[in-house]
Design a protein around this motif. Structure first.
Motif, short mmCIF file in Angstrom:
data_model
loop_
_atom_site.label_atom_id
_atom_site.label_comp_id
_atom_site.label_asym_id
_atom_site.label_seq_id
_atom_site.Cartn_x
_atom_site.Cartn_y
_atom_site.Cartn_z
N ILE A 106 85.35 30.19 -7.70
CA ILE A 106 85.94 30.77 -5.56
C ILE A 106 86.33 29.79 -5.10
CG2 ILE A 106 83.18 30.88 -5.40
CD1 ILE A 106 83.79 33.14 -3.29
N GLN A 107 87.29 29.68 -4.41
CA GLN A 107 88.03 28.68 -3.25
C GLN A 107 88.29 29.25 -2.19
OE1 GLN A 107 88.78 25.04 -4.82
NE2 GLN A 107 86.39 25.76 -5.01
N VAL A 108 89.22 28.77 -1.40
CA VAL A 108 89.52 29.42 0.17
C VAL A 108 90.77 29.09 0.36
CG1 VAL A 108 88.13 27.78 1.16
CG2 VAL A 108 89.02 29.85 2.05
N SER A 110 80.38 33.12 4.08
CA SER A 110 79.07 33.46 4.15
C SER A 110 78.94 33.44 2.20
CB SER A 110 78.67 34.65 4.76
OG SER A 110 77.83 34.80 5.74
N VAL A 111 80.35 33.89 1.44
CA VAL A 111 80.12 33.91 0.94
C VAL A 111 80.50 33.11 -0.05
CG1 VAL A 111 81.57 35.34 -1.10
CG2 VAL A 111 81.20 36.87 0.85
N LEU A 112 81.66 32.21 0.29
CA LEU A 112 82.01 30.56 -0.01
C LEU A 112 80.62 29.39 0.23
CD1 LEU A 112 84.65 30.37 1.54
CD2 LEU A 112 84.43 30.54 -1.02
N ARG A 113 79.05 30.40 1.30
CA ARG A 113 77.86 29.07 0.87
C ARG A 113 78.59 28.29 2.08
NH1 ARG A 113 73.75 29.08 -2.19
NH2 ARG A 113 73.57 27.22 -0.66
N LEU A 114 79.16 28.48 2.62
CA LEU A 114 79.62 27.74 3.85
C LEU A 114 78.53 26.37 4.68
CD1 LEU A 114 83.31 27.73 4.34
CD2 LEU A 114 81.73 26.56 3.23
N PHE A 115 77.56 28.02 4.93
CA PHE A 115 75.98 27.89 5.38
C PHE A 115 75.05 28.39 5.10
CE2 PHE A 115 79.50 30.53 8.70
CZ PHE A 115 78.73 31.44 8.06
N PRO A 116 74.01 28.76 5.28
CA PRO A 116 73.24 29.12 4.76
C PRO A 116 72.89 30.10 4.97
CG PRO A 116 71.86 27.71 6.25
CD PRO A 116 73.49 27.32 6.35
N LEU A 117 72.40 31.66 3.98
CA LEU A 117 71.98 32.73 4.69
C LEU A 117 71.15 32.86 5.37
CD1 LEU A 117 73.77 34.76 1.58
CD2 LEU A 117 74.97 33.39 3.63
N THR A 118 71.35 34.47 6.53
CA THR A 118 69.71 34.87 6.67
C THR A 118 69.38 35.71 5.34
OG1 THR A 118 70.53 34.92 9.16
CG2 THR A 118 68.52 36.19 9.00
N SER A 119 70.29 36.44 5.39
CA SER A 119 69.47 37.75 4.13
C SER A 119 70.23 37.82 3.36
CB SER A 119 68.63 38.12 4.62
OG SER A 119 68.67 39.55 5.40
N GLY A 120 69.92 38.79 1.82
CA GLY A 120 71.06 38.93 1.86
C GLY A 120 71.60 38.92 0.35
N GLN A 121 72.43 38.78 -0.60
CA GLN A 121 72.39 38.84 -1.79
C GLN A 121 73.91 38.80 -2.51
OE1 GLN A 121 70.38 40.97 -5.69
NE2 GLN A 121 68.60 40.44 -4.20
N VAL A 122 74.61 37.31 -2.84
CA VAL A 122 75.88 37.02 -3.37
C VAL A 122 75.70 36.49 -4.90
CG1 VAL A 122 77.74 36.05 -2.57
CG2 VAL A 122 76.14 36.36 -0.65
N VAL A 123 76.38 37.66 -5.74
CA VAL A 123 76.11 37.80 -6.91
C VAL A 123 77.94 37.13 -7.10
CG1 VAL A 123 75.91 37.96 -9.12
CG2 VAL A 123 74.62 39.44 -7.32
N LEU A 124 77.78 35.89 -7.89
CA LEU A 124 79.24 35.28 -8.84
C LEU A 124 79.45 35.64 -9.90
CD1 LEU A 124 82.33 34.69 -8.07
CD2 LEU A 124 81.18 32.21 -8.03
N ASN A 125 80.38 36.43 -10.83
CA ASN A 125 80.18 36.60 -11.84
C ASN A 125 79.53 36.65 -12.44
OD1 ASN A 125 83.03 35.94 -12.35
ND2 ASN A 125 83.11 34.36 -12.20
N GLY A 126 77.98 37.98 -12.00
CA GLY A 126 76.51 37.62 -12.32
C GLY A 126 76.01 36.19 -12.66
N LYS A 127 75.76 35.69 -11.55
CA LYS A 127 74.81 34.82 -11.38
C LYS A 127 74.54 34.92 -9.91
CE LYS A 127 75.31 31.48 -15.03
NZ LYS A 127 76.05 29.92 -15.63
N ARG A 128 73.48 35.08 -9.24
CA ARG A 128 72.75 35.21 -7.77
C ARG A 128 73.60 33.75 -7.44
NH1 ARG A 128 67.39 37.27 -4.97
NH2 ARG A 128 68.24 37.00 -3.12
N ILE A 129 74.15 33.74 -6.35
CA ILE A 129 74.27 32.24 -5.89
C ILE A 129 74.01 31.52 -4.75
CG2 ILE A 129 75.92 31.74 -7.00
CD1 ILE A 129 77.66 32.45 -4.73
N ASP A 130 73.77 33.15 -4.09
CA ASP A 130 72.94 33.13 -2.15
C ASP A 130 71.56 31.92 -2.00
OD1 ASP A 130 70.25 35.31 -1.91
OD2 ASP A 130 71.77 36.04 -3.05
N ASP A 131 70.89 31.64 -3.68
CA ASP A 131 69.53 31.14 -3.38
C ASP A 131 69.28 29.85 -4.15
OD1 ASP A 131 69.46 32.24 -5.76
OD2 ASP A 131 67.26 33.28 -5.41
N MET A 132 70.77 29.30 -4.43
CA MET A 132 71.10 28.48 -5.52
C MET A 132 70.74 27.16 -4.34
SD MET A 132 73.54 29.13 -8.52
CE MET A 132 72.97 30.03 -9.88
#
Length: 343
Positions: A95-97, A61-83
């Protein structure tokens, strides 16, 4: 001031269950249900728990490999969950894996040089093929593999060497944080130790943050800074490594630590055997999700969801026992687990 690399707030991922004559949604699997945590630069946060508790789903979910149901993920000050995918693409470099199986996560049709060169090209980190070759060589040095091995195929390497290649591929993008999803669980014991030591050395050298997902508490105790314990899609305890292994503040964490083999021959430790099975994530129990197996459960646990609250020095636990007077709290009146007592 330490830089905050990743901040996750109230993350939820519910997978729909399809059924019926028309294939409609008949329910949901509550794989991750309200998870929050943060990771700072140069820090390792380990996510632990039983198989099926939602650890890997959090990572994906943090890697955005699929869409989230809800919530926020902020990477280096930028919100990425809704990008959107296009907006997110350049930020993926940060962010790598490293996945669990090093063989299935490598393209068998590409030589090592092309595997490592791909992220360098994708993110425009080199201006020429000669510069790419030099960067690939430096990556091989970092993961302690010979430079001339770049012309070999993935199947020509051992499991530990393949995992080193996967780590080199993650480093190729020059990330700020690496998600290690059971990155050492498929390796032999001696190789596992080498990879853990390599990750620690790279973190110290490059200032990387890491989300280390694992069920191996011995490895976690060795390499992490903080630990988050998950049960049935929720975090039940978060603490500094020494605090959590020395004095757990949740009955589930206490049971997990009691199952770790004692390293000292002849040392005695009470083994806590949990009764019953883990409830289904399709229909989690009301109140505290652990109450069906908890040896200390009382009426409030069956009705009210416990809040993850700080019990001092940043040690957070989601347990109603901590609302009782200290002398009535069984977790506060026990010696620390033998295997983890400070010398």
């Amino acid at each position: 001031m330490t830089k905050r690399v990743l901040e996750v707030s109230d993350l939820k991922k519910h997978f729909p269950i399809r059924g019926g004559l028309l294939g409609g949604t008949v329910g949901y699997v509550y794989a991750v249900d309200g998870v929050s945590f943060h990771i700072d630069q140069g820090e390792t946060l380990s996510l632990v728990g039983e198989s099926g508790c939602g650890k890997s789903t959090v990572g994906k979910s943090v890697l955005r490999l699929f869409p989230l149901t809800s919530g926020q993920v902020v990477l280096n000050g930028k919100r990425i969950d809704d990008m959107s995918t296009g907006t997110l693409r350049p930020l993926r470099r940060q962010i790598q894996v490293v996945f669990q199986d090093p063989f299935s996560s490598l393209n068998p049709r590409l030589r090592v040089r092309e595997i490592l060169a791909e992220p360098i090209r994708n993110f425009g980190l080199a201006n020429s093929e000669a510069e790419i070759d030099e960067k690939v060589g430096q990556l091989m040095d970092k993961v302690r593999l010979p430079r001339d091995a770049v012309n070999r195929w993935p199947h020509e390497f051992s499991g530990g060497q393949r995992q080193r290649i996967c780590i080199a591929r993650a480093l190729a993008a020059e990330p700020d944080i690496i998600v290690c999803d059971e990155a050492v669980s498929a390796l032999d014991v001696s190789v596992k130790a080498q990879i853990v030591n390599l990750l620690q050395d790279l973190q110290a050298e490059l200032g990387l943050a890491m989300l280390f997902i694992s069920h191996d508490l011995a490895i976690v105790e060795h390499m992490t800074h903080r630990v988050a314990v998950m049960y049935l899609g929720q975090i039940v305890e978060v603490a500094d490594r020494k605090q959590l292994f020395g004095a757990p503040r949740h009955p589930y964490t206490e049971a997990l630590l009691s199952a770790v083999p004692v390293p000292m021959p002849g040392a005695a430790r009470e083994r806590i055997v949990l009764q019953g099975d883990v409830p289904s994530p399709i229909k989690p129990p009301p109140g505290c999700r652990f109450h069906t197996r908890c040896p200390y459960a009382f009426d409030r646990c069956r009705k009210e969801v416990p809040r993850l609250q700080d019990n001092g020095a940043g040690h957070q636990a989601a347990c109603h026992l901590h609302d009782l007077p200290a002398e009535q709290n069984p977790l506060l009146n026990k010696a620390p687990p033998t295997a983890f007592r400070a010398a």
